[in-house]
Design an enzyme around this catalytic site. Structure first.
Site, PDB file in Angstrom:
ATOM      1  N   GLU A 109       0.840  -1.190   0.000  1.00  0.00           N
ATOM      2  CA  GLU A 109       0.000   0.000   0.000  1.00  0.00           C
ATOM      3  C   GLU A 109       0.880   1.246   0.000  1.00  0.00           C
ATOM      4  O   GLU A 109       1.827   1.317   0.776  1.00  0.00           O
ATOM      5  CB  GLU A 109      -0.896   0.051   1.246  1.00  0.00           C
ATOM      6  CG  GLU A 109      -1.955   1.138   1.106  1.00  0.00           C
ATOM      7  CD  GLU A 109      -2.868   1.279   2.325  1.00  0.00           C
ATOM      8  OE1 GLU A 109      -2.447   0.945   3.435  1.00  0.00           O
ATOM      9  OE2 GLU A 109      -3.996   1.748   2.143  1.00  0.00           O
TER      10      GLU A 109
ATOM     11  N   HIS B 247      -6.622  -0.953  15.272  1.00  0.00           N
ATOM     12  CA  HIS B 247      -6.703  -0.228  14.001  1.00  0.00           C
ATOM     13  C   HIS B 247      -6.639  -1.214  12.822  1.00  0.00           C
ATOM     14  O   HIS B 247      -7.481  -1.196  11.929  1.00  0.00           O
ATOM     15  CB  HIS B 247      -5.539   0.770  13.941  1.00  0.00           C
ATOM     16  CG  HIS B 247      -5.478   1.596  12.705  1.00  0.00           C
ATOM     17  ND1 HIS B 247      -5.862   2.907  12.684  1.00  0.00           N
ATOM     18  CD2 HIS B 247      -5.082   1.300  11.436  1.00  0.00           C
ATOM     19  CE1 HIS B 247      -5.700   3.382  11.454  1.00  0.00           C
ATOM     20  NE2 HIS B 247      -5.223   2.425  10.679  1.00  0.00           N
ATOM     21  N   GLU B 248      -5.649  -2.088  12.862  1.00  0.00           N
ATOM     22  CA  GLU B 248      -5.455  -3.003  11.727  1.00  0.00           C
ATOM     23  C   GLU B 248      -6.584  -4.024  11.614  1.00  0.00           C
ATOM     24  O   GLU B 248      -6.987  -4.402  10.527  1.00  0.00           O
ATOM     25  CB  GLU B 248      -4.107  -3.718  11.820  1.00  0.00           C
ATOM     26  CG  GLU B 248      -2.889  -2.787  11.881  1.00  0.00           C
ATOM     27  CD  GLU B 248      -2.873  -1.738  10.789  1.00  0.00           C
ATOM     28  OE1 GLU B 248      -3.352  -2.016   9.682  1.00  0.00           O
ATOM     29  OE2 GLU B 248      -2.377  -0.623  11.053  1.00  0.00           O
TER      30      GLU B 248
ATOM     31  N   MET C  73       0.555  -2.744   8.744  1.00  0.00           N
ATOM     32  CA  MET C  73      -0.164  -2.787   7.469  1.00  0.00           C
ATOM     33  C   MET C  73      -1.176  -3.918   7.494  1.00  0.00           C
ATOM     34  O   MET C  73      -0.854  -5.051   7.829  1.00  0.00           O
ATOM     35  CB  MET C  73       0.848  -2.965   6.324  1.00  0.00           C
ATOM     36  CG  MET C  73       0.223  -3.145   4.963  1.00  0.00           C
ATOM     37  SD  MET C  73      -0.764  -1.711   4.455  1.00  0.00           S
ATOM     38  CE  MET C  73      -2.022  -2.513   3.483  1.00  0.00           C
ATOM     39  N   GLU C  74      -2.402  -3.570   7.085  1.00  0.00           N
ATOM     40  CA  GLU C  74      -3.545  -4.472   7.299  1.00  0.00           C
ATOM     41  C   GLU C  74      -3.737  -5.569   6.256  1.00  0.00           C
ATOM     42  O   GLU C  74      -4.851  -6.056   6.098  1.00  0.00           O
ATOM     43  CB  GLU C  74      -4.822  -3.628   7.345  1.00  0.00           C
ATOM     44  CG  GLU C  74      -5.253  -2.976   5.997  1.00  0.00           C
ATOM     45  CD  GLU C  74      -4.738  -1.563   5.811  1.00  0.00           C
ATOM     46  OE1 GLU C  74      -3.755  -1.189   6.487  1.00  0.00           O
ATOM     47  OE2 GLU C  74      -5.312  -0.819   4.998  1.00  0.00           O
ATOM     48  N   ASN C  75      -2.698  -5.986   5.543  1.00  0.00           N
ATOM     49  CA  ASN C  75      -2.859  -7.049   4.532  1.00  0.00           C
ATOM     50  C   ASN C  75      -3.845  -8.100   5.037  1.00  0.00           C
ATOM     51  O   ASN C  75      -3.733  -8.563   6.169  1.00  0.00           O
ATOM     52  CB  ASN C  75      -1.523  -7.753   4.286  1.00  0.00           C
ATOM     53  CG  ASN C  75      -0.384  -6.793   4.140  1.00  0.00           C
ATOM     54  OD1 ASN C  75      -0.401  -5.952   3.265  1.00  0.00           O
ATOM     55  ND2 ASN C  75       0.595  -6.871   5.034  1.00  0.00           N
TER      56      ASN C  75
ATOM     57  N   GLU D  34      -9.038   4.822   6.495  1.00  0.00           N
ATOM     58  CA  GLU D  34      -8.195   5.240   7.612  1.00  0.00           C
ATOM     59  C   GLU D  34      -8.957   5.989   8.706  1.00  0.00           C
ATOM     60  O   GLU D  34      -8.679   5.833   9.885  1.00  0.00           O
ATOM     61  CB  GLU D  34      -7.011   6.065   7.101  1.00  0.00           C
ATOM     62  CG  GLU D  34      -6.096   5.304   6.146  1.00  0.00           C
ATOM     63  CD  GLU D  34      -5.527   4.023   6.742  1.00  0.00           C
ATOM     64  OE1 GLU D  34      -5.673   3.802   7.956  1.00  0.00           O
ATOM     65  OE2 GLU D  34      -4.971   3.224   5.977  1.00  0.00           O
TER      66      GLU D  34
ATOM     67  N   GLY E  95       3.633   1.906  10.957  1.00  0.00           N
ATOM     68  CA  GLY E  95       3.366   1.259  12.235  1.00  0.00           C
ATOM     69  C   GLY E  95       2.932  -0.168  11.994  1.00  0.00           C
ATOM     70  O   GLY E  95       3.370  -1.103  12.655  1.00  0.00           O
TER      71      GLY E  95
ATOM     72  N   HIS F 241      -9.548  -2.623   9.951  1.00  0.00           N
ATOM     73  CA  HIS F 241      -9.367  -2.583   8.494  1.00  0.00           C
ATOM     74  C   HIS F 241      -9.826  -3.865   7.811  1.00  0.00           C
ATOM     75  O   HIS F 241     -10.108  -3.857   6.621  1.00  0.00           O
ATOM     76  CB  HIS F 241      -7.889  -2.403   8.143  1.00  0.00           C
ATOM     77  CG  HIS F 241      -7.442  -0.977   8.067  1.00  0.00           C
ATOM     78  ND1 HIS F 241      -8.136  -0.009   7.392  1.00  0.00           N
ATOM     79  CD2 HIS F 241      -6.332  -0.362   8.550  1.00  0.00           C
ATOM     80  CE1 HIS F 241      -7.467   1.141   7.475  1.00  0.00           C
ATOM     81  NE2 HIS F 241      -6.383   0.952   8.179  1.00  0.00           N
TER      82      HIS F 241
END
Ligand SMILES: [Zn+2]
Length: 1031
Positions: A304, A473-474, A440-442, A496, A438, A477
């Protein structure tokens, strides 16, 4: 993605440049066509080949090469569309997609104040035009595009201008966005990374469906060397094809001999090789030193926003969702991970093993694909139906427990809250030793920095708060972003803003002891500070170039996005949850735009309130309102205007927001029931209150995104009430008064004297959020005075802070503290006191470090005090050396980071120069920490000019490591320039950035930096005397 440093007070910010936002104000959206389609909104059936996607929220036709890249037919169609004007386009909307570039052409000029003759003439022309339209419109397939329009008379042929591909042949596409004629259905990827030589080879097979007849296939690829490509139509045989490349747009294309027809299926296969990336995006290499001192290497991905194309050729835009089947060939001593569970492992003839992962059971955007080749160990637990695992390097296995528990709890919470089960069988959380963001929401394979996932046994609750927030947070997502994805990066906030909002909301529910309320409050204040600049941008804003896409990852998308969701929830609590569930259920697996969210909320609104109307005022215009309050007896007049620190021609136009105003008064001011609601829609409205009311406080608990000016009388009444009893307002309200009055002072509305009156009235303040806000504001004034070398005023400001907060500072213990809120308070007070060289603070910190060092670093320093202790220690020669030694040997990353900040706070110029260089070189200190180092150096007096010099000298190396516009670059620019307040520095900054041209001069963060310096200068110059008088 979580920006990490952006968390809490250190959040990276910054803005950029582009088509001016005020243009969004004039015109309502045209009728939207695709938005109600629940089928496949990104690929409307009549979307033409030639037309690149244009986000609905933009109203300009934006093309790669301007009009020149249009085919003659297109040009002709555009003229037709112009003639027809908007009303026709709306009428034809059932056949038109939201991607038509003509949707927002302005209406044709009409015959204004006509004479009879001209009226008749006009009428005739109209009839003529109408007949023409009817004929064209009724022709089957006419969509006013090359594909659909009838052939025009070619009296003046118009040659399209296409760029040249690398080989010199014309590249058949000139737009940054891909054509919509081909849709990928599924990818079959086989990757063979070679970690000895830092290269990889790949084979990508893409199955596609033709949506509109076309003679070209255009997709993305960057930094990869295509060895062979074949094309197969339907069940036919695969033939070699020639691949054209246009590097500036990171695109490749295949020109077809025969036209592909709508409905056909085809397959492209690419064999290619590439280097593993040495930066933090694409398929990149990372390394760490294990406990035996050996260097270990691994390879991981970060796609991303625009880097999947660096690992495999693909349609790299979020709306091109497809399935993925991934195979990775590895040496036997490595393991691999990907989005899906491993299906099987086979031994290949070349002594490699092939891990094959299950094909994704969901359609997924390319930026969410991920794979890792490493030597990790895991801990896991089976939540109902989902295997949750946390992976780390083997020596950090013990630090994964908190993450595993928290992730499992959050998964259960979100499954229930959203009423949609997490759709994959497994969820992995992986700590990567070298990782810039910080996290990444893969989908199914969330990657983290070690600091945001791993926690030691003795970690403080503040450290837990960081880890839990990033995981929350992740995980959010996985629904907001992965299941329902924004159509294009202009609406990044849908990902976001929501994930940021959910991060606070979910933790308040499941881990209330982590007390995320204070953090969210300060996040809202910082978002307003940034959005007050003229260089800010609307939450939903047009983006085209890669640099602009990168720049969307800023505090407007994240924090303002989250703030306006909080405001909406506070004013419509019943509708909010129902609406977002409706939104997720309606659009699962699909792509959306902002309007889709508001429509879902409107649909569930029992009062049939038009939520679109209210919320569009917050997402389509930049900035936020200043609400002025004036009162005469029982009449209160509320008026609104944009809160703008800089105004120019583009900002003078009046802007209105629909503001859900809340207020309390002296008779009832603390409990939620006290809060009354008033919606301010127009410029000014009246409100009645009982005459006996002594004061009003607007924006209860600061859940609304606006600043309030109470006027002289209103401020005086509040100040008087607080001097008598500080507890007449909630701590959040007291913090918001402090934030607002400083903002008004910067705006020039309130004299600095009044700011100090308010602070003096709160001299008994002991609550975390008001104290932290006051310290942050005062430290920022102190920093500006310090950097201007106003030593007399600096000393007076120091005395003011120490007098005002001295007793509270001295009351802090230096032992373990349980309450997180008290830890936050203590940390802010102690850091300020030690930074100001307050004697007892420095003595306590020095003695604590000595005990630590005497115990051979075995005793524990309370987590919230570590930063202050390390910072004080780093100021002495011995302390700095032993801290550096400790830094290189410690394996616990949260602590390590605090040591690094301590080291970077040294005031020794040689050490400052060394640490900046070490951060850039990446051997002793990882380059991922460079933005943190620069930020810390800039806060000190000795280093801020060094840092400014450093980024100028090393600019090219910096943008090689961190992409232009990225949050790391945004943070670096802000850190190095935001404390300048003189004309000389303004000139220097301007000269440097304008000399960069393509290498960064157009970034929004540059405009923000210049604006900030101008504002600092203005504020300092108009207040220097006042400071002298009042401090
Ligand atoms: Zn995110």
């Amino acid at each position: 993605m979580d920006l990490f440093d952006s968390n809490a007070a250190e959040r990276a910010n910054l803005p950029r440049n582009m088509i001016e936002n005020s243009m969004f104000e004039e015109e309502p959206d045209v009728v939207d066509l695709a938005k109600d389609s629940s089928t496949f909104p990104a690929f409307p059936t009549l979307d033409p080949d030639e037309v690149a996607y244009e986000p609905r929220s933009s109203r300009l036709l934006v093309r790669g090469l301007g009009e020149n890249d249009m085919d003659d037919d297109e040009e002709d169609c555009e003229s037709s569309a112009r003639l027809l004007g908007m009303s026709f386009m709306n009428r034809s909307s059932s056949n038109r997609s939201n991607s038509s570039p003509y949707a927002r052409q302005s209406s044709p000029r009409s015959c204004s104040r006509p004479s009879t003759r001209t009226m008749v003439a006009c009428l005739l022309v109209l009839v003529l035009v109408a007949s023409l339209i009817m004929v064209m419109y009724l022709l089957p397939g006419c969509t006013f595009t090359k594909a659909g329009c009838p052939k025009p008379n070619k009296t003046a042929p118009f040659e399209p201008v296409y760029p040249n591909s690398t080989s010199g042949e014309p590249f058949p596409w000139a737009e940054l966005r891909l054509p919509r004629s081909i849709r990928p259905l599924g990818y079959d990827l086989t990757l063979t990374p070679d970690l000895d030589n830092m290269t990889f080879t790949g084979r990508t097979v893409i199955e596609m469906s033709v949506l509109h007849s076309t003679k070209r296939i255009v997709l993305h690829a960057a930094n990869i060397n295509i060895i062979k490509a074949t094309f197969k139509l339907g069940d036919g045989k695969a033939d070699d094809v020639h691949v054209l490349e246009y590097k500036p747009h990171q695109q490749i294309a295949i020109k077809m001999k025969e036209e592909l027809k709508a409905g056909q299926q085809c397959v492209l296969t690419f064999d290619y090789s590439a280097n593993l990336s040495h930066t933090y995006d694409g398929f990149y290499n990372s390394s760490y030193t294990d406990k035996d001192g050996n260097k270990r290497v691994l390879a991981a991905t970060q796609f991303e926003p625009l880097s999947a194309r660096k690992a495999f050729p693909c349609f790299d835009e979020p709306s091109f969702k497809a399935t993925f089947l991934i195979k990775i060939n590895r040496k036997p001593n490595y393991m691999t991970l990907s989005n899906m569970p491993q299906a099987k492992t086979t031994t290949l003839s070349n002594s490699l093993m092939q891990d094959e992962f299950e094909k994704t059971n969901v359609n997924m955007s390319t930026y969410l694909v991920a794979f890792i080749v490493a030597n990790f160990t895991r801990v896991n637990s089976t939540d109902p139906g989902t295997m949750v695992s946390v992976y780390s390097v083997p020596e950090k296995k013990e630090q994964t427990r908190f993450a595993l528990d928290t992730a499992s709890k959050l998964l259960t919470f979100y499954n229930k809250f959203f009423e949609i089960e997490y759709p994959l069988k497994k969820l992995d959380l992986v700590a990567i030793p070298d990782f810039l963001a910080g996290a990444m929401e893969n989908w199914g394979l969330i990657t983290f920095r070690e600091t945001t996932l791993l926690l030691g046994n003795n970690s403080s609750s503040l450290e837990k708060q960081v880890v839990a927030s990033v995981i929350a947070h992740e995980l959010a997502h996985q629904w907001f972003g992965n299941l329902v994805t924004m159509s294009w990066w202009n609406d990044l906030w849908l990902n976001e803003g929501f994930a940021t909002y959910m991060e606070f909301m979910s933790l308040q529910e499941i881990l209330p002891s982590l007390d995320t309320g204070n953090l969210f409050l300060s996040v809202r204040f910082r978002a307003m500070d940034k959005d007050a600049l003229n260089s800010s941008h609307p939450v939903s804003t047009e983006v085209n170039t890669p640099e602009q896409v990168e720049e969307m990852f800023d505090s407007v998308s994240y924090e303002k996005g989250a703030s306006i969701l909080l405001m909406l929830n506070a004013s419509l609590p019943k509708e909010f949850k129902k609406g977002i569930i409706q939104y997720l259920k309606t659009f699962r697996g699909l792509n959306t735009e902002t309007e889709d969210l508001w429509n879902s909320l409107t649909q569930v609104s029992t009062t049939r309130q038009n939520i679109s109307e209210m919320m569009n005022s917050w997402t389509s215009q930049k900035g936020f309102p200043l609400v002025n309050v004036s009162r005469k007896g029982d009449q209160v007049t509320l008026s609104q205007e944009p809160f703008l620190l800089t105004s120019d021609n583009t900002t003078k136009k009046s802007r209105l927001w629909t503001i859900p105003i809340t207020y309390v008064n002296d008779s009832c001011s603390l409990a939620p029931e006290c809060s009354q609601m008033f919606t301010l829609k127009s410029k000014s409205e009246n409100l009645k209150v009982p005459e006996s009311v002594k004061w009003l406080k607007l924006n209860y608990k600061s859940t609304g995104f606006y600043v309030v000016d109470y006027g002289n009388d209103g401020w005086n009444a509040l100040i008087e009430a607080l001097s008598t009893n500080i507890s007449v307002l909630t701590p959040e309200d007291r913090a918001s008064l402090i934030h607002n009055i400083f903002a008004l002072s910067r705006l020039g509305r309130v004299p600095f004297e009044q700011v100090l009156h308010l602070l003096n009235s709160m001299s008994n303040e002991t609550e975390t959020s008001p104290v932290r806000e006051a310290l942050l504001q005062l430290n920022s004034v102190h920093g500006l005075l310090d950097k201007r070398q106003e030593s007399g005023l600096v000393a007076r400001m120091k005395t003011y802070i120490l007098t005002h907060f001295g007793s509270l500072m001295n009351n802090q213990s230096w032992g373990e503290e349980q309450s997180l809120s008290k830890q936050e308070l203590r940390s802010a007070l102690v850091s300020t006191a030690c930074t100001l060289n307050e004697e007892s603070c420095v003595a306590n910190a020095t003695s604590l470090f000595k005990q630590y060092s005497d115990s051979n670093f075995t005793i524990t320093i309370p987590g919230d005090l570590q930063q202050a202790v390390f910072t004080v220690a780093a100021q002495s020669d011995d302390g700095w050396k032993s801290l550096l030694n400790l830094y290189t040997t410690t394996t616990y990353d949260a602590e390590k980071r605090k040591m690094l900040k301590g080291l970077a706070s040294t005031q020794d110029p040689r050490r400052i120069a060394w640490i900046l260089k070490a951060g850039l070189n990446g051997d002793i200190i990882q380059t991922q920490e460079l933005p943190l180092i620069i930020n810390t150096v800039c806060n000190g007096f000795a280093g801020y000019l060094f840092a400014w010099d450093f980024i100028q000298v090393n600019w090219d190396r910096l943008i090689d490591k961190f992409p232009l516009g990225s949050f790391a670059i945004q943070s670096i620019i802000k850190s190095t320039t935001s404390q300048f307040s003189t004309q000389a520095h303004l000139d220097q900054v301007q000269a440097f950035f304008s000399s960069l041209k393509q290498r960064g001069s157009q970034m929004r963060s540059v405009r923000e930096a210049l604006e900030t310096i101008r504002l600092n200068k203005r504020w300092m110059e108009s207040n220097l005397q006042a400071f002298g008088k009042w401090l």
